[in-house]
Design an enzyme around this catalytic site. Structure first.
Site, mmCIF file in Angstrom:
data_model
loop_
_atom_site.group_PDB
_atom_site.id
_atom_site.type_symbol
_atom_site.label_atom_id
_atom_site.label_comp_id
_atom_site.label_asym_id
_atom_site.label_seq_id
_atom_site.Cartn_x
_atom_site.Cartn_y
_atom_site.Cartn_z
ATOM 1 N N ASP A 34 39.605 -44.299 -12.624
ATOM 2 C CA ASP A 34 38.702 -44.749 -11.560
ATOM 3 C C ASP A 34 37.618 -45.632 -12.152
ATOM 4 O O ASP A 34 36.837 -45.193 -12.995
ATOM 5 C CB ASP A 34 38.075 -43.538 -10.874
ATOM 6 C CG ASP A 34 39.074 -42.814 -10.006
ATOM 7 O OD1 ASP A 34 39.646 -43.455 -9.113
ATOM 8 O OD2 ASP A 34 39.302 -41.615 -10.239
ATOM 9 N N ASP A 172 45.351 -40.122 -3.178
ATOM 10 C CA ASP A 172 44.211 -39.919 -4.084
ATOM 11 C C ASP A 172 43.071 -39.210 -3.352
ATOM 12 O O ASP A 172 42.512 -39.751 -2.400
ATOM 13 C CB ASP A 172 43.727 -41.285 -4.596
ATOM 14 C CG ASP A 172 42.646 -41.162 -5.663
ATOM 15 O OD1 ASP A 172 42.378 -40.036 -6.124
ATOM 16 O OD2 ASP A 172 42.089 -42.208 -6.033
#
Ligand code: DX5
Ligand code: ZN
Length: 215
Positions: A34, A172
């Site tokens: 991320d 996600d």
């Protein structure tokens, strides 16, 4: 066969080399990184040095989930750092298709990450250009949030047209064992594994990943 994608921002970064090796040996398929810029989302997490560090320690696929403004300008940096899959958020980029085409031309896999606010219909023009589609089932920015149940309808719609467009569909955010089992049954290809199921648990990575692969 599910694609299991550990979220590296949830790993113990004091020992990143050991963490990557353990996850690699335990059967992780794709390392999920991320990348946040503090503007597109209210947080700053991993960056280019982290992508390079993961790349040095595994031969498996690495994806970068770019939660940054104007990703087109920076995509090449992440390719050079060793990313194989690059997810961009359509709302962060003026020329989304151009960016996805650029990633493909560089021999990498383009993907879009769809925020909870965005419907499948809002992304339909982009789907032909995606190798991967990542549905965010929490608001982008932070680990440890709960799966937003109303996202399941969007996931089902994206499953229906998946083969037509030829992308892989991943989820996600808030991917618990129960979420993974139920979405896998309806045809989702893979899951980002964070605090909900993989990190800070009593069991080791291999035990958890083996269980997830079986179900
Ligand atoms: C956001 C992140 C988080 C997180 C996933 O892009 O990828 O969603 O690390 O893990 P959870 O939600 O289980 O903490
Ligand atoms: Zn992510």
């Amino acid at each position: 066969m599910k694609l299991l994608c550990p979220s590296i921002m949830c790993a113990n970064l004091d020992h990143i080399k050991d963490e990557i090796e353990l996850l690699d040996q335990a059967g992780a398929d794709i390392f999920h990184l991320d990348i946040m810029d503090g503007n597109f989302v209210p947080n700053i997490t991993l960056g280019l040095s982290d992508v390079r560090a993961v790349r040095r320690n595994t031969k498996k696929m690495i994806d970068v989930h770019l939660m940054i403004e104007n990703p087109m300008n920076k995509v090449q940096w992440f390719i050079d750092a060793g990313a194989d899959i690059i997810y961009i958020h359509p709302e962060s980029e003026r020329f989304v298709i151009k960016t996805l085409q650029y990633i493909k031309e560089q021999g990498k896999h383009p993907g879009i990450a769809i925020s909870p606010d965005w419907s499948m219909e809002m992304c339909s023009e982009l789907l032909p250009f995606c190798d991967y589609v990542l549905v965010m089932t929490v608001n982008p920015g932070f680990a440890g949030q709960k799966y937003i149940d109303t996202m399941t309808l969007k996931v089902k719609k994206l499953v229906e047209v998946k083969d037509h467009y030829g992308y892989r569909l991943l989820i996600d955010g808030g991917c618990s064992l129960e979420v993974i089992q139920s979405l896998s049954k309806i045809g989702v290809d893979g899951f980002v594994l964070g605090t909900s199921v993989l990190f800070n648990k009593d069991e080791d990575y291999r035990t958890i990943l083996n269980r997830l692969k079986e179900d």
